[in-house]
Design a protein around this motif. Structure first.
Motif, PDB file in Angstrom:
ATOM      1  N   VAL A   6       0.824  -1.214   0.000  1.00  0.00           N
ATOM      2  CA  VAL A   6       0.000   0.000   0.000  1.00  0.00           C
ATOM      3  C   VAL A   6       0.860   1.267   0.000  1.00  0.00           C
ATOM      4  O   VAL A   6       0.547   2.241  -0.683  1.00  0.00           O
ATOM      5  N   GLY A   7       1.937   1.242   0.762  1.00  0.00           N
ATOM      6  CA  GLY A   7       2.764   2.453   0.868  1.00  0.00           C
ATOM      7  C   GLY A   7       4.237   2.120   1.029  1.00  0.00           C
ATOM      8  O   GLY A   7       4.586   1.006   1.418  1.00  0.00           O
ATOM      9  N   ALA A   8       5.124   3.112   0.766  1.00  0.00           N
ATOM     10  CA  ALA A   8       6.587   2.906   0.739  1.00  0.00           C
ATOM     11  C   ALA A   8       6.949   1.854  -0.298  1.00  0.00           C
ATOM     12  O   ALA A   8       7.807   0.998  -0.072  1.00  0.00           O
ATOM     13  N   VAL A   9       6.246   1.905  -1.439  1.00  0.00           N
ATOM     14  CA  VAL A   9       6.577   1.051  -2.588  1.00  0.00           C
ATOM     15  C   VAL A   9       6.515   1.924  -3.846  1.00  0.00           C
ATOM     16  O   VAL A   9       6.142   3.098  -3.765  1.00  0.00           O
ATOM     17  N   GLY A  10       6.871   1.337  -4.971  1.00  0.00           N
ATOM     18  CA  GLY A  10       6.811   2.104  -6.227  1.00  0.00           C
ATOM     19  C   GLY A  10       7.752   3.295  -6.213  1.00  0.00           C
ATOM     20  O   GLY A  10       7.471   4.326  -6.814  1.00  0.00           O
ATOM     21  N   GLY A  11       8.876   3.174  -5.515  1.00  0.00           N
ATOM     22  CA  GLY A  11       9.861   4.248  -5.485  1.00  0.00           C
ATOM     23  C   GLY A  11       9.718   5.199  -4.308  1.00  0.00           C
ATOM     24  O   GLY A  11      10.504   6.121  -4.147  1.00  0.00           O
ATOM     25  N   ASP A  12       8.702   4.972  -3.456  1.00  0.00           N
ATOM     26  CA  ASP A  12       8.550   5.827  -2.263  1.00  0.00           C
ATOM     27  C   ASP A  12       9.327   5.249  -1.089  1.00  0.00           C
ATOM     28  O   ASP A  12       9.438   4.034  -0.947  1.00  0.00           O
ATOM     29  N   LEU A 449      20.716  -9.027  -6.054  1.00  0.00           N
ATOM     30  CA  LEU A 449      20.145 -10.238  -5.442  1.00  0.00           C
ATOM     31  C   LEU A 449      19.955 -11.325  -6.504  1.00  0.00           C
ATOM     32  O   LEU A 449      20.219 -12.499  -6.256  1.00  0.00           O
ATOM     33  N   GLU A 450      19.521 -10.916  -7.698  1.00  0.00           N
ATOM     34  CA  GLU A 450      19.330 -11.901  -8.768  1.00  0.00           C
ATOM     35  C   GLU A 450      20.675 -12.498  -9.194  1.00  0.00           C
ATOM     36  O   GLU A 450      20.765 -13.696  -9.446  1.00  0.00           O
ATOM     37  N   GLU A 451      21.702 -11.665  -9.234  1.00  0.00           N
ATOM     38  CA  GLU A 451      23.040 -12.185  -9.559  1.00  0.00           C
ATOM     39  C   GLU A 451      23.491 -13.227  -8.547  1.00  0.00           C
ATOM     40  O   GLU A 451      24.246 -14.128  -8.861  1.00  0.00           O
ATOM     41  N   ARG A 452      23.011 -13.078  -7.319  1.00  0.00           N
ATOM     42  CA  ARG A 452      23.374 -14.034  -6.279  1.00  0.00           C
ATOM     43  C   ARG A 452      22.394 -15.202  -6.199  1.00  0.00           C
ATOM     44  O   ARG A 452      22.375 -15.931  -5.222  1.00  0.00           O
ATOM     45  N   GLY A 453      21.540 -15.311  -7.174  1.00  0.00           N
ATOM     46  CA  GLY A 453      20.695 -16.498  -7.282  1.00  0.00           C
ATOM     47  C   GLY A 453      19.427 -16.490  -6.450  1.00  0.00           C
ATOM     48  O   GLY A 453      18.831 -17.538  -6.214  1.00  0.00           O
ATOM     49  N   PHE A 454      18.981 -15.329  -6.008  1.00  0.00           N
ATOM     50  CA  PHE A 454      17.691 -15.282  -5.301  1.00  0.00           C
ATOM     51  C   PHE A 454      16.593 -15.540  -6.322  1.00  0.00           C
ATOM     52  O   PHE A 454      16.565 -14.915  -7.389  1.00  0.00           O
ATOM     53  N   PRO A 455      15.659 -16.450  -6.023  1.00  0.00           N
ATOM     54  CA  PRO A 455      14.724 -16.916  -7.041  1.00  0.00           C
ATOM     55  C   PRO A 455      13.705 -15.874  -7.499  1.00  0.00           C
ATOM     56  O   PRO A 455      13.524 -15.660  -8.689  1.00  0.00           O
ATOM     57  N   SER A 456      13.031 -15.234  -6.579  1.00  0.00           N
ATOM     58  CA  SER A 456      11.944 -14.352  -6.994  1.00  0.00           C
ATOM     59  C   SER A 456      12.071 -13.029  -6.257  1.00  0.00           C
ATOM     60  O   SER A 456      11.718 -12.909  -5.092  1.00  0.00           O
ATOM     61  N   VAL A 457      12.623 -12.043  -6.957  1.00  0.00           N
ATOM     62  CA  VAL A 457      12.803 -10.726  -6.327  1.00  0.00           C
ATOM     63  C   VAL A 457      11.884  -9.745  -7.043  1.00  0.00           C
ATOM     64  O   VAL A 457      11.988  -9.558  -8.252  1.00  0.00           O
ATOM     65  N   ILE A 458      10.963  -9.133  -6.304  1.00  0.00           N
ATOM     66  CA  ILE A 458      10.047  -8.192  -6.950  1.00  0.00           C
ATOM     67  C   ILE A 458      10.211  -6.790  -6.368  1.00  0.00           C
ATOM     68  O   ILE A 458      10.672  -6.616  -5.234  1.00  0.00           O
ATOM     69  N   THR A 459       9.856  -5.801  -7.175  1.00  0.00           N
ATOM     70  CA  THR A 459       9.859  -4.400  -6.723  1.00  0.00           C
ATOM     71  C   THR A 459       8.425  -3.893  -6.896  1.00  0.00           C
ATOM     72  O   THR A 459       8.095  -3.289  -7.917  1.00  0.00           O
ATOM     73  N   PRO A 460       7.564  -4.170  -5.910  1.00  0.00           N
ATOM     74  CA  PRO A 460       6.138  -3.904  -6.100  1.00  0.00           C
ATOM     75  C   PRO A 460       5.798  -2.420  -6.219  1.00  0.00           C
ATOM     76  O   PRO A 460       6.535  -1.556  -5.738  1.00  0.00           O
ATOM     77  N   SER A 461       4.661  -2.171  -6.876  1.00  0.00           N
ATOM     78  CA  SER A 461       4.091  -0.822  -6.932  1.00  0.00           C
ATOM     79  C   SER A 461       2.889  -0.779  -5.998  1.00  0.00           C
ATOM     80  O   SER A 461       2.434  -1.815  -5.513  1.00  0.00           O
ATOM     81  N   ARG A 462       2.333   0.416  -5.836  1.00  0.00           N
ATOM     82  CA  ARG A 462       1.162   0.560  -4.964  1.00  0.00           C
ATOM     83  C   ARG A 462       0.007  -0.280  -5.469  1.00  0.00           C
ATOM     84  O   ARG A 462      -0.317  -0.238  -6.655  1.00  0.00           O
ATOM     85  N   GLY A 463      -0.607  -1.048  -4.575  1.00  0.00           N
ATOM     86  CA  GLY A 463      -1.763  -1.847  -4.943  1.00  0.00           C
ATOM     87  C   GLY A 463      -1.418  -3.253  -5.420  1.00  0.00           C
ATOM     88  O   GLY A 463      -2.309  -4.083  -5.594  1.00  0.00           O
ATOM     89  N   ASP A 464      -0.123  -3.522  -5.645  1.00  0.00           N
ATOM     90  CA  ASP A 464       0.269  -4.869  -6.091  1.00  0.00           C
ATOM     91  C   ASP A 464       0.038  -5.898  -4.990  1.00  0.00           C
ATOM     92  O   ASP A 464       0.122  -5.582  -3.803  1.00  0.00           O
ATOM     93  N   MET A 465      -0.241  -7.130  -5.409  1.00  0.00           N
ATOM     94  CA  MET A 465      -0.460  -8.237  -4.477  1.00  0.00           C
ATOM     95  C   MET A 465       0.592  -9.302  -4.719  1.00  0.00           C
ATOM     96  O   MET A 465       0.925  -9.587  -5.879  1.00  0.00           O
ATOM     97  N   LEU A 466       1.078  -9.890  -3.655  1.00  0.00           N
ATOM     98  CA  LEU A 466       1.996 -11.028  -3.776  1.00  0.00           C
ATOM     99  C   LEU A 466       1.327 -12.236  -3.135  1.00  0.00           C
ATOM    100  O   LEU A 466       0.959 -12.205  -1.966  1.00  0.00           O
ATOM    101  N   GLU A 467       1.169 -13.285  -3.912  1.00  0.00           N
ATOM    102  CA  GLU A 467       0.548 -14.521  -3.418  1.00  0.00           C
ATOM    103  C   GLU A 467       1.640 -15.403  -2.820  1.00  0.00           C
ATOM    104  O   GLU A 467       2.653 -15.645  -3.452  1.00  0.00           O
ATOM    105  N   ILE A 468       1.390 -15.839  -1.588  1.00  0.00           N
ATOM    106  CA  ILE A 468       2.415 -16.687  -0.927  1.00  0.00           C
ATOM    107  C   ILE A 468       1.833 -18.077  -0.685  1.00  0.00           C
ATOM    108  O   ILE A 468       0.838 -18.209  -0.020  1.00  0.00           O
TER     109      ILE A 468
END
Ligand SMILES: [Zn+2]
Length: 468
Positions: A6-12, A449-468
Motif C-alpha cells: 500500500v505504501g513505501a513502494v513504487g519508489g517511495d 540479489l538476482e546475480e546471487r541467485g535469489f529466485p523471486s525478487v520483486i519491486t512492487p508498486s502501490r496496490g500490487d499483491m503477492l501470493e504466498i
C-alpha cells in the motif's frame, strides 16, 4: 495468503504500509505518514489506501513517523483493534505522535492565517488528526518484547527481532497457517547497521519463506561508522573558526541521541570547540528521557556507561532547550554554536526557523546527518541548490552544506545483501519483495540479489499483491 503493498513502494521511501491478508484476517504492517510534496502528502495521508474497518490488527516495526505517523488517522477512521509494538516503541510513540498532532495543528494555523492575511498561493490545511486521536491510538497499543511469540489473529503468531535501527526497532516475523502448513513472512522494517553506538546489532530471523526487505540504500555504501566522529569534528571546527553556527537537522529519534553521544565523545577527547551545544527540540528532550528508561535496548558499551553513573546524553556545555523564547535567543545571538534541531528532513519544527535565520550567512553550516526524501527542503540542501524556499520565501543558500553519511541508521548495499543471504541460509526463502527505496536504489539491489541467485525478487508498486 497475500501481501498487499500500500505504501513505501513504487519508489517511495515514506508512508510504510503493507497488508497481509490471511484466510481469516487482515494484518497491517506499519501505518506511516507519507512525506513529500505538500499537496500529495495531504492526499495520500488523508486516504490511507484501504478501509480502516477492513484491518483487524496492526503490527508496528518502529516509532519513526514514516512508519507510525498515520496510526491516529487510522484511529480517526474507526480502527479499534490492537496495535502491537515493542515496549520502547510504545513509549516513543507516546511522545512522537503527540508531537506530530501538534505540528499539524501549528502548521494548519500558520498556513491558513497566511492565506487569510495576504492571500498566499497555498492550499488551506486541515490537520489529519488531533490529540484525542493520539490518545485513542495509544490506548490500543499492546507491547510485546523481542523474541516473545504471541498469537495475534486466528492462525497467526507474531515474533519481534531486534532490527538495530532505532530504540525499540523490530523486524516482524509472522508465522501463518496456510492450509495446515506454516509460512513465515518476515518484514525487515528499517534495517540498522552493525557496530552503531548505543544499539545492539540487527538479528537474523530463521525460517522465512517470504522477506519484505527495505532498500533505502540499495545502491550506496556508507562511510565507515568510525569516520563519522572525525568528519563531524572537522566541519564544526571550520564553522566555529569562521564565527558561524553549525545547524544539525536531525530526526528527534535516535539520530539526535547518536549525534549527542558523538559530540560527548569529541568533547571528552578535546576535539570539539568550546562553544555551546543546543539541543533545541522539546521532542528530542522527551525522547532522550525514553532512552534513559530503556537500557534493555542498549548494547553492552552504552549500558556500562549508564551503570557507571554517566549518561551518553549529557556533557558540559550541552543545553536542552524547550522554551520558544530560548530557541529564538539562539538565532538572535551572533556567537558560534552547534544547534541540533528537528525535523530531520527540514520540513517542520524548529530547525526550519534556524535555517530561515541562518541559511544566508556564509559563515554558517548545515550538517546533514540523515536520509532526505525527494521534494523536501533537506533534499534541496543535499543537492547544494543555490536558492531554497523557506516559509514561502526564496533565499540565497550561502551556508556550507556538509553531508555526513556515516551517521545513517540504515543498512547500506553490502549490509542489505549480507542480511538477505543470511535470511536465505536460515530458511526456505522463496520470495523477496523490495520496499522502502527510491527506484534506482531498489533496482540496483534487485539486480544484485538476482546475480546471487535469489529466485523471486520483486519491486512492487502501490496496490500490487503477492501470493504466498
Ligand atoms: Zn526508520
Amino acid at each position: 495468503m497475500q501481501v498487499e503493498f500500500v505504501g513505501a513502494v513504487g519508489g517511495d521511501v515514506t508512508g510504510s504500509r503493507h497488508l497481509v491478508h490471511t484466510e481469516h484476517s487482515s494484518i497491517l504492517l506499519d501505518c506511516g505518514l507519507f512525506q513529500g510534496r505538500r499537496s500529495e502528502s495531504n492526499e495520500r495521508n488523508r486516504e490511507l489506501g484501504f478501509r480502516a474497518k477492513d484491518v483487524d490488527v496492526v503490527v508496528l516495526s518502529h516509532a519513526h513517523i514514516d512508519h507510525s505517523g498515520a496510526l491516529p488517522r487510522l484511529y480517526r477512521q474507526g480502527f479499534r483493534g490492537p496495535i502491537y509494538c515493542t515496549p520502547a516503541t510504545r513509549d516513543l510513540c507516546a511522545a512522537m505522535l503527540e508531537d506530530s498532532a501538534q505540528i499539524q495543528a501549528q502548521d494548519a494555523t500558520y498556513i491558513n492565517r497566511k492565506i487569510e492575511r495576504n492571500g498566499a498561493a497555498m492550499e488551506p490545511v486541515q490537520p489529519l488528526y488531533d490529540q484525542d486521536d493520539v490518545v485513542g491510538t495509544l490506548e490500543l497499543m499492546v507491547s510485546i518484547p523481542y523474541h516473545m511469540t504471541r498469537r495475534i489473529a486466528p492462525g497467526v503468531m507474531l515474533t519481534y527481532y531486534d532490527a538495530g535501527h532505532v530504540l525499540g526497532s523490530a523486524m516482524v516475523a509472522l508465522d501463518v497457517d496456510v492450509v495446515g502448513q506454516r509460512r513465515r513472512v518476515v518484514f525487515s522494517g528499517d534495517l540498522g547497521r552493525r557496530h552503531m553506538p548505543i544499539l545492539r546489532d540487527p538479528e537474523i530471523p530463521t525460517g522465512a519463506s517470504c522477506l519484505l526487505l527495505e532498500s533505502t540504500y540499495g545502491d550506496r555504501i556508507h562511510d565507515p561508522i568510525e569516520r563519522m566522529d572525525d568528519e563531524l569534528a572537522d566541519v564544526i571546527t571550520r564553522t566555529v573558526a569562521r564565527g558561524g553556527k553549525a545547524i544539525v537537522p536531525t530526526f528527534a529519534l535516535e539520530r539526535a541521541q547518536e549525534v549527542i553521544y558523538a559530540l560527548k565523545r569529541l568533547r571528552s577527547q578535546g576535539r570539539l570547540p568550546e562553544v555551546p551545544v543546543y539541543v533545541d527540540s522539546p521532542l528530542t528532550v522527551k525522547l532522550t528521557d525514553v532512552f534513559r528508561i530503556h537500557p534493555d535496548c542498549f548494547d553492552a558499551q552504552a549500558r556500562a556507561l549508564l551503570l557507571s553513573g554517566d549518561s551518553p546524553f549529557d556533557f558540559d556545555g550541552l543545553r536542552y532547550v524547550s522554551a520558544v523564547e530560548d530557541s529564538k535567543a539562539i538565532d538572535r545571538s551572533d556567537q558560534p554554536a552547534v544547534v541540533i534541531a528537528a525535523s530531520g528532513m527540514c520540513e517542520f519544527g524548529r530547525v526550519v526557523h534556524h535555517l530561515a535565520a541562518g541559511i544566508e550567512n556564509r559563515n554558517n553550516s548545515v550538517i546533514i546527518v540523515g536520509y532526505q526524501a525527494q521534494h523536501t527542503l533537506g533534499r534541496r540542501l543535499v543537492e547544494q541548490r543555490p536558492r531554497v524556499r523557506i516559509f514561502g520565501i526564496e533565499r540565497e543558500r550561502r551556508a556550507e552544506v556538509a553531508v555526513l553519511d556515516g551517521f545513517s541508521a540504515h543498512a547500506d548495499r553490502n549490509d542489505l545483501l549480507e542480511y538477505a543471504e543470511a535470511v536465505r541460509e536460515a530458511g526456505p526463502l522463496r520470495h523477496v519483495a523490495l520496499v522502502h527505496g527510491e527506484g534506482p536504489s531498489r533496482n540496483a539491489l534487485k539486480t544484485l540479489l538476482e546475480e546471487r541467485g535469489f529466485p523471486s525478487v520483486i519491486t512492487p508498486s502501490r496496490g500490487d499483491m503477492l501470493e504466498i
